[in-house]
Every structure is written in structure tokens, then in C-alpha cells.
Design an enzyme around this catalytic site. Structure first.
Site, PDB file in Angstrom:
ATOM      1  N   ASP A 177      45.038  29.669 -27.009  1.00 42.19           N
ATOM      2  CA  ASP A 177      46.134  29.561 -27.964  1.00 42.19           C
ATOM      3  C   ASP A 177      47.004  30.804 -27.766  1.00 42.19           C
ATOM      4  O   ASP A 177      46.660  31.897 -28.212  1.00 42.19           O
ATOM      5  CB  ASP A 177      45.550  29.498 -29.381  1.00 42.19           C
TER       6      ASP A 177
ATOM      7  N   GLN B 277      50.822  33.737 -30.151  1.00 50.31           N
ATOM      8  CA  GLN B 277      51.229  35.116 -30.471  1.00 50.31           C
ATOM      9  C   GLN B 277      51.335  35.992 -29.221  1.00 50.31           C
ATOM     10  O   GLN B 277      51.570  37.199 -29.341  1.00 50.31           O
ATOM     11  CB  GLN B 277      50.228  35.757 -31.448  1.00 50.31           C
TER      12      GLN B 277
ATOM     13  N   HIS C 266      43.419  30.844 -35.641  1.00 48.32           N
ATOM     14  CA  HIS C 266      44.349  30.216 -36.579  1.00 48.32           C
ATOM     15  C   HIS C 266      43.814  28.813 -36.878  1.00 48.32           C
ATOM     16  O   HIS C 266      43.152  28.212 -36.028  1.00 48.32           O
ATOM     17  CB  HIS C 266      45.716  30.141 -35.876  1.00 48.32           C
TER      18      HIS C 266
ATOM     19  N   LYS D  14      58.343  30.813 -32.272  1.00 49.12           N
ATOM     20  CA  LYS D  14      57.945  32.226 -32.343  1.00 49.12           C
ATOM     21  C   LYS D  14      58.509  33.008 -31.153  1.00 49.12           C
ATOM     22  O   LYS D  14      58.413  34.226 -31.094  1.00 49.12           O
ATOM     23  CB  LYS D  14      56.420  32.359 -32.353  1.00 49.12           C
TER      24      LYS D  14
ATOM     25  N   CYS E 285      46.774  31.328 -42.390  1.00 50.57           N
ATOM     26  CA  CYS E 285      46.140  30.175 -41.730  1.00 50.57           C
ATOM     27  C   CYS E 285      44.907  30.614 -40.948  1.00 50.57           C
ATOM     28  O   CYS E 285      44.660  30.131 -39.831  1.00 50.57           O
ATOM     29  CB  CYS E 285      47.116  29.444 -40.810  1.00 50.57           C
TER      30      CYS E 285
HETATM   31  C1  LIG Z   1      47.705  32.231 -33.290  1.00 48.55           C
HETATM   32  C2  LIG Z   1      48.479  31.031 -33.740  1.00 48.55           C
HETATM   33  N1  LIG Z   1      48.150  29.838 -33.259  1.00 48.55           N
HETATM   34  C3  LIG Z   1      48.806  28.723 -33.619  1.00 48.55           C
HETATM   35  C4  LIG Z   1      49.846  28.781 -34.513  1.00 48.55           C
HETATM   36  C5  LIG Z   1      50.524  27.511 -34.898  1.00 48.55           C
HETATM   37  O1  LIG Z   1      51.847  27.457 -34.465  1.00 48.55           O
HETATM   38  P1  LIG Z   1      52.723  26.187 -34.867  1.00 48.55           P
HETATM   39  O2  LIG Z   1      52.718  26.148 -36.376  1.00 48.55           O
HETATM   40  O3  LIG Z   1      54.066  26.463 -34.329  1.00 48.55           O
HETATM   41  O4  LIG Z   1      52.061  25.007 -34.295  1.00 48.55           O
HETATM   42  C6  LIG Z   1      50.223  29.998 -35.058  1.00 48.55           C
HETATM   43  C7  LIG Z   1      51.313  30.086 -36.046  1.00 48.55           C
HETATM   44  O5  LIG Z   1      51.303  30.898 -36.932  1.00 48.55           O
HETATM   45  C8  LIG Z   1      49.516  31.163 -34.654  1.00 48.55           C
HETATM   46  O6  LIG Z   1      49.825  32.366 -35.137  1.00 48.55           O
END
Ligand SMILES: Cc1ncc(COP(=O)(O)O)c(C=O)c1O
Length: 425
Positions: free
Chosen positions: A211, A214, A133, A237, A377
Site C-alpha cells: 500500500d 503515503q 490503514h 494524495k 482509519c
Molecule cells: C496508508 C493509506 N492507505 C490507503 C489509504 C486509502 O486511500 P483512498 O481513500 O484514496 O483509497 C490511505 C488514505 O488515507 C492511506 O493513508
């Protein structure tokens, strides 16, 4: 609440947790259609207990934390620090090394700034993967540019998987300081072998960051067992509110790190020209933190824990298998990522020949079925996949097989609007 076996839908034999009624938003309808929410990878819906925890905190326990001696302030302290203990335990981590941030993005930036600026220099490399992401790409791009380091990528194969031999090859070059990778891809759904990857990174003397945005909401995650140096995730999430994220870190590394943001609450003392830092985790929580949000995230993890994360995973795996099976009925539809539900989180990204993904999402939206379309993203990954965008359907604890059926019906109706064949010949 005790955990119980997931009931199965009598028509499909698929599992259902039967918790939709806990989520007030499902009383809504759109254009006469009940809300079918298949966009949990973007953000989850919230159960009444979470909404109530947020409101109750603001209504009855609101005061600033860590500075008041009166009873109300002590209630706010108890709510905030109590939430941290529950959130840490939920993820298999310690409260002192569990830092509340604004979201996963801020958690990753914290590491990129506070650790990266000290430990990454000219000639060093940061290794990430093609499936990240933007939240786990851009902070490393900026760090590497600033410090004269190189950003390298592990490739994603045809099945949407990483190759561990490539990780070994990269680590063997001897210049990698940090490896950052998703636990579960938000586009491919791939569940990466994180513990195995972390072990290889550690053996090579590099630092690992996962990260888990998900992963944490959808499967049992034990941060200590995985053993990463840093593990980031995001509250919204995971049935929690927006405005709160989590960074778990290895104690020795966090203790040795300089702060990220500075100001109130993160200090131990301040003189005219200098300051000293508070103990963990407060050193990394400058200013008034997300207090009500923490209380609500505490309620969210309690709710998930009561459902049982093994059960949540089993439910979403069965639902994903059913979704993959039914998507295969739609003519011209191609799903990206691992073919087996076993290897994926609860989502499927797909393209349909002859219709732009935005049109797909717009057409399903007309039937009350919420799916996402775009680059999610993850623009570098889109380039690797040779597409500009995909549509993505993602499930949560509240979905059941009838939601997947509604998606397929909406897709078939959409294909008809475009004058395309509706089913595979
Ligand atoms: C894999 C992953 N990492 C990071 C994020 C970023 O999350 P946040 O916008 O809550 O910081 C997302 C959000 O879609 C994501 O899917």
C-alpha cells in the site's frame, strides 16, 4: 523546468521548495489567518497545472474513450492512454500493468477479490501488519472470513517499526499466501524496508502487496525495483484529483487473474451466455474510466517529476526533522513512531496530555492551521498504541518552516486556553 537545490529558510536553515504560489488555494484565509495546510496525508492540495488539466480536458477534449473514431474521441483516447504512460513511468512501471481504479482502496479490493478469491482457501493465511490503514485491513478480513482463511498481523515495536525476524517466522509456518503492508504508515510515518520484505515474501513462495498511498507522493518510488507483485496508490494524495487510484501488478499474475468488475470496455467479445476478456490493463477497467481525472493525474506526476522526487523527499525530511524538533518544545506532547526523520515520511502523529486530539485540531484550526485528529482509519494500531486517537500534522511540497512555526504557536495558544503549562520545563 530543471531541478535546482532546495532553497533554505534564512531563519531556520530548513529547506523550502518555494512552490506555494503554484497552489491557488493558499490565497484563501480563515478567520483572518492565512491557510496553513498540514493535512496532506489525508489529501494533498492541487497546483494550478492540475486544476487546469482537469478543466481543459472537460472544456476541450471531452469524449468517451476506446470507442469513438472521430477526432475528438481520439483526443480523449490520447489523453487517457498518455496519462497512463506518464503515471506508469513516474512509478517505474509499465503501462500495460498499470491499472486505473477509483482510489487505493479499490486497488486493494481488486486484488482481494480477483486474486484472493482464487488463491486463498481454508487453512491458508493472509499476513498484514498492525500499522495498516483500514483500506489494507478490511478487504483481507472479508476475504479470510469468506474463504475460511486466517488473518495474522506482524507487530509494531516501541519505535513504530516492524521486525523482519517476525516476518521470517510467519513465512516459515508455510501457510501464508499473501503479505500486504504499507510502504509508509499514515500514523507512525514509518518507512518500511519494502524491497527487503518483498524479497523474503517471494522466497517463501507468497505474493506481496504494498500500500503505497503515503509513499508515492513523497519519495522516489520504483515499483519494478521494489519487485512487489502488487503496488497500490491513490491520486488525490499525489497532487492529483479525487476519483482515481492506481494498481501496478506483475504481468503474469494479472494475466492469469479473472476480472474484478465486469461490464463494458473490459471485454474482448460478448455472446448471449458468456464473454471473453480484454487485454491488460483494460481487463480490470470496467465501464467508463476516470478520463479527466487521469489527464489531471498525468499533470500531477509531471509536476512532481519536474520538482524531482529526490528533492521532494529531501525537503519533506528536513521539514519533518524541524517539526519533530519544534514539537519537542511543547509540554506534555508525545510523538508516536520512529524518532528520526530519516526513518519517517513527512508526518508526525502526537498526543498532548490533558487535551483530547479533537480539541487540539479544533484549537489549531481556529488559527488557520489544518491538522487531522482521530483514528486515521487505523483503529487496530490505535489499540496497540494504547490511545483512542492522535492529532497528526503532515507536510507536502508546498509547506515551509513557517508553517511548522504556525503549528507550534497555535498549539501553545491552545494549551493556554486549557490552562496548561505551555513549554517544557
Ligand atoms: C496508508 C493509506 N492507505 C490507503 C489509504 C486509502 O486511500 P483512498 O481513500 O484514496 O483509497 C490511505 C488514505 O488515507 C492511506 O493513508
Amino acid at each position: 523546468m530543471s531541478t535546482r537545490a532546495a532553497p533554505t529558510d534564512p531563519h531556520t536553515g530548513q529547506s523550502s521548495l518555494e512552490v506555494k504560489r503554484d497552489f491557488p488555494i493558499f490565497a484563501r484565509s480563515f478567520g483572518g489567518h492565512p491557510l496553513i495546510y498540514l493535512d496532506s496525508a489525508a489529501t494533498s492540495q492541487k497546483p494550478e497545472v492540475v486544476i487546469e488539466a482537469l478543466a481543459t480536458h472537460l472544456r476541450s477534449h471531452n469524449a468517451n474513450v476506446h470507442r469513438g473514431v472521430y477526432a475528438l474521441a481520439q483526443e480523449a483516447d490520447a489523453a487517457y492512454d498518455g496519462a497512463r504512460r506518464r503515471v506508469a513511468a513516474f512509478a517505474g512501471a509499465q503501462p500495460q500493468t498499470t491499472i486505473f481504479t477509483k482510489n487505493a482502496t479499490e486497488a486493494i479490493n481488486l486484488v482481494a477479490y480477483a486474486w484472493g478469491r482464487t488463491h486463498v482457501g481454508p487453512g491458508d493465511a493472509v499476513l498484514i501488519t498492525q500499522m495498516e490503514h483500514h483500506a489494507n485491513i478490511v478487504p483481507w478480513q472479508v476475504l479470510c472470513r469468506e474463504r475460511g482463511a486466517t488473518l495474522r498481523y506482524l507487530e509494531v515495536d516501541e519505535q513504530g517499526e516492524l521486525l523482519l525476524e517476525q516476518l521470517d517466522g510467519e513465512l516459515a509456518r508455510g501457510d501464508v499466501r499473501l503479505v500486504a503492508f504499507a510502504h509508509v504508515s499514515n500514523v507512525l510515518g514509518t518507512i518500511n524496508p519494502v524491497a527487503e520484505m518483498v524479497a523474503r515474501v517471494r522466497a517463501a513462495g507468497a505474493v506481496s502487496l504494498i500500500d503505497g498511498a503515503q509513499a508515492v507522493p513523497h519519495m522516489p518510488v520504483d515499483v519494478e525495483q521494489i519487485g512487489a507483485d502488487f503496488y497500490a496508490w491513490t491520486g488525490h494524495k499525489a497532487l492529483g484529483p479525487t476519483g482515481i487510484g492506481v494498481l501496478h501488478g506483475r504481468r503474469e499474475i494479472l494475466e492469469a487473474m479473472e476480472p474484478f468488475l465486469t461490464g463494458g470496455d473490459m471485454i474482448s467479445s460478448v455472446d448471449f451466455q458468456s464473454a471473453s476478456w480484454n487485454e491488460l490493463p483494460y481487463k480490470f477497467e470496467a465501464g467508463t474510466p476516470p478520463i479527466a481525472e487521469a489527464a489531471a493525474l498525468g499533470a500531477a506526476v509531471d509536476y512532481l517529476q519536474t520538482l524531482g522526487m529526490e528533492r521532494v523527499r529531501a525537503h519533506e525530511r528536513a521539514l519533518t526533522a524541524y517539526m519533530l524538533e519544534r514539537l519537542a518544545e511543547v509540554s506534555g506532547l508525545r510523538v508516536v513512531g520512529p524518532p528520526a526523520a530519516e526513518r519517517r515520511g513527512g508526518l508526525a502523529s502526537f498526543t498532548i496530555e490533558g487535551i483530547h486530539p479533537h480539541d487540539v485540531a479544533e484549537l489549531t484550526g481556529r488559527e488557520g492551521v489544518c491538522i487531522r485528529a482521530g483514528h486515521h482509519c487505523a483503529q487496530p494500531l490505535m489499540r496497540c498504541l494504547g490511545v483512542g486517537a492522535t492529532a497528526r500534522a503532515s507536510v507536502g511540497v508546498y509547506n515551509d518552516p513557517s508553517d511548522v512555526d504556525a503549528l507550534i504557536d497555535a498549539l501553545l495558544a491552545g494549551l493556554e486556553v486549557f490552562g496548561l503549562d505551555t513549554s517544557r520545563g
